[in-house]
Design an enzyme around this catalytic site. Structure first.
Site, mmCIF file in Angstrom:
data_model
loop_
_atom_site.group_PDB
_atom_site.id
_atom_site.type_symbol
_atom_site.label_atom_id
_atom_site.label_comp_id
_atom_site.label_asym_id
_atom_site.label_seq_id
_atom_site.Cartn_x
_atom_site.Cartn_y
_atom_site.Cartn_z
ATOM 1 N N HIS A 181 34.154 128.240 32.276
ATOM 2 C CA HIS A 181 35.441 128.845 32.099
ATOM 3 C C HIS A 181 35.469 130.146 31.763
ATOM 4 O O HIS A 181 36.576 130.859 31.975
ATOM 5 C CB HIS A 181 36.200 128.020 31.039
ATOM 6 N N TRP A 237 31.579 138.469 34.671
ATOM 7 C CA TRP A 237 30.572 139.025 33.508
ATOM 8 C C TRP A 237 30.532 137.776 32.328
ATOM 9 O O TRP A 237 31.306 137.132 32.266
ATOM 10 C CB TRP A 237 30.936 140.308 33.026
#
Length: 649
Positions: A181, A237
């Site tokens: 997620h 990231w």
């Protein structure tokens, strides 16, 4: 072994059988390895003709994987854009706020100052294979063979039988969803649906089966017509976006006005919960696909953020709330990356070479003790001193997560049908709840109906087994999932359709592009399992080239100790290290100046056991003997009588 031929111009030709004719697929090299790296790659290629890497002694196997990773970086990183101009530059996207030289931008921008948009929210997923090998399918290809039929035959649990993964606990299953997620999320197109034909005897309770198509990015180049690009709505990231959000505006809404940079939490008795909106939706960076597993992990790392804030405020009393928040976020994100690298991964890939290799990813082969004492012994070598601090590098392709990376993280079979909950201090059984009754706005059910604490839920997750990542192990509730947006989905069907729709190559081609051996028969694919081979042959009309990547990966024999297939593992070892190596805040400025002395020490000296014990002291005694928090915890006496019944054993 795969049939490959290295060519002097930096390409690899992969022999491809197609109707008894040979075609050559050119895999372009994205960078030129050093002379020593080329020697290492060639040496292990030769050795692996006789001994596969997983049968080598631990340290030799770890070195084998290190050189395999170099080759994968060389040939299996591909940009989804026709031009690197899409990544921006210092002129088109100037860094106007110098704050983000030393802090993560929630949009993901400015990690790479020369390519400011690289990895940020709204940029395309990359590819591990050339785009010409990942073209959009025709309607017939999309539905052949019927994805619902594949789900029924190879996803559904037979007679409801749960296949446990006995080397892991349920916390490991929750953890990987918590991490994905942070990493990726596709945008759906509300104006276009994929309609799946149903057989006359299909037991689907709805009148039809459909799901929204993935929304393609705008056509920026003629090549986008045959191979559309798809945007990642999350930052790519390792920046904790599931907690902090994937935009600065979301982050500001989630933050309180606390002068110490803390995240808001609502107190309820002794427990602290994430705040909710008026409709009961949790307020956090990513709240889709929510259940009690996300409830406890999001809360845990919100608590950890606030604890880091307290430590920073103590040591830096003159700092502003923004300064405290920025550094606490950096520390929290790096700690999650470390836990995933040196704890979760060795739990699910419990092989000696991986135990050594993943520790070396963080600490280098010199090890944790020496690195903590002396720092980096090699300024740039990630093998000697680990990836953190070795220098950020993109290996010839702008950083992104890939469609194939998303594909290999389809791990829905980890989910059980029910969870047995126990009290952490006594070990006594409290209640057993269907997972579906802990989803979305019902995620606090264990706290509300059984009077459980967070410590109780974590203890319960520690002693429950997840499902094995294999055929016929999707829980029923995920194959009839009602979501808050009104959709009803069979995630088995959806997983197959998503890979096909987005141009992920099917199993044989997937392996071929990774230079792995390609099975010629269904029995070879299944490692001699004749029953499964016959079922696959029937479902795929005796055409092995049609086997979906996910089904093939679930069907192949696994390496001893592995929780998933070697096919998926090849993408994993490439992309797991890339998330670290590409990041300026991890591979680049990994030092006390960036993280502060307090923050750097926090990351280097903490693990998942420390995080749990810091916030839930009643778990410390249970965790004393735990070597890996994601492996089954030692049961208290009060829990043992339920073993094999209530804990999905």
């Amino acid at each position: 072994m795969p049939n490959t031929l290295s060519k002097p111009n930096g390409t690899v030709s992969v022999s491809k059988a197609d109707d008894d004719k040979k075609k050559q697929v050119e895999l372009q090299s994205s960078f030129t390895p050093s002379f020593l790296e080329r020697i290492g790659v060639s040496t292990f290629h030769l050795l692996n003709k006789f001994i596969p890497w997983y049968k080598l002694p631990g340290y030799i196997g770890a070195f084998n994987l290190a050189f395999l990773r170099i080759e994968l970086r060389q040939y299996n990183l591909h940009d989804a854009y026709a031009s690197t101009q899409a990544q921006g530059n210092s002129v088109t996207d100037p860094l106007e706020d110098k704050r983000f030289l030393g802090a993560r931008h929630s949009d993901g921008k400015f990690n790479d100052l020369k390519q400011p948009k690289m990895g940020c929210a709204g940029m395309r997923f990359g590819r591990n294979f050339p785009r010409e090998a990942c073209q959009k399918p025709s309607e017939e290809e999309l539905m052949t063979p019927n994805p619902r039929m594949i789900s029924e035959k190879f996803m559904a649990r037979k007679d409801g039988k749960f296949i446990p993964a006995t080397t892991l606990n349920l916390l490991a299953a929750a953890w990987i969803q918590f991490q994905t997620h942070d990493w990726f999320f596709h945008e759906q197109d509300p104006h276009e649906k994929l309609n799946v034909p149903l057989s006359k005897d299909d037991k689907w309770l709805e009148e039809h089966m459909s799901l929204y198509a993935t929304k393609p990015d705008d056509t920026l180049d003629p090549s986008d017509i045959k191979c559309p690009g798809y945007k990642n709505l999350n930052t790519a990231w390792w920046d904790g976006s599931q907690i902090y959000g994937s935009s600065e505006s979301v982050t500001q809404k989630l933050r309180s006005c606390d002068p110490n940079g803390k995240l808001p939490l609502d107190s309820r008795g002794r427990e602290q919960f994430l705040p909710r909106d008026k409709d009961g939706n949790v307020l956090t960076g990513f709240n889709d696909n929510w259940w009690v597993g996300m409830e406890v992990l999001h809360t845990l790392f919100a608590l950890e953020h606030n604890a880091i804030c307290d430590a920073l405020r103590k040591d830096y009393p003159d700092w502003s709330g923004d300064q405290i928040f920025d550094k606490a976020r950096l520390v929290n994100c790096a700690l999650m990356a470390k836990i995933h690298t040196v704890e979760w991964t060795p739990a699910i890939l419990a092989h000696p070479a991986l135990q050594i290799g993943m520790a070396a990813n963080w600490w280098g082969i010199v090890g944790e003790t020496l690195t903590k004492i002396a720092g980096r012994l090699s300024k740039t070598s990630e093998i000697i001193s680990g990836i953190p601090g070795s220098g950020a590098e993109q290996d010839g392709a702008p950083y992104s997560l890939t469609e194939e990376f998303v594909s290999v993280y389809r791990m829905h079979s980890l989910m059980p049908e029910t969870i047995a909950f126990f009290f952490a201090t006594s070990g006594q059984h409290a209640t057993t709840i269907p997972v579906v009754d802990t989803t979305f706005t019902k995620s606090q059910t264990p706290f509300d109906t059984a009077g459980l604490s967070f410590a109780d839920v974590f203890y319960s997750f520690g002693i429950n087994y997840p499902g094995a990542i294999t055929n016929n192990n999707y829980p029923d509730f995920l194959r009839n999932l009602h979501t808050p947006d009104g959709q009803v989905r069979d995630l088995g069907t959806a997983d197959i359709l998503r890979d096909r729709e987005r141009g992920v190559p099917r199993y044989c081609e997937f392996r071929r592009m990774l230079r792995l051996s390609v099975p010629k028969t269904f029995e070879e694919l299944t490692g001699g399992n004749k029953i499964l081979a016959a079922e696959l042959a029937e479902a795929y009309n005796n055409d092995i080239s049609l086997v979906d990547a996910l089904v093939g990966s679930h069907s192949e024999p696994v390496i001893p100790g592995f929780g998933f297939s070697e096919t998926a593992f090849r993408i994993f070892i490439l992309m797991a290290s890339r998330r670290l190596k590409s990041d300026r805040f991890i591979a680049g400025e990994w030092n006390e100046k960036m993280y502060t002395k307090t923050g750097f020490k926090w990351v280097q000296n903490s693990g998942m056991k420390d995080v749990l014990g810091r916030h839930f002291p009643e778990l410390r005694e249970t965790l004393k003997g735990s070597k890996n928090v994601f492996a089954p915890w030692e049961m208290k006496e009060g829990s043992k009588k339920y073993q094999g019944v209530e804990t999905n054993a």
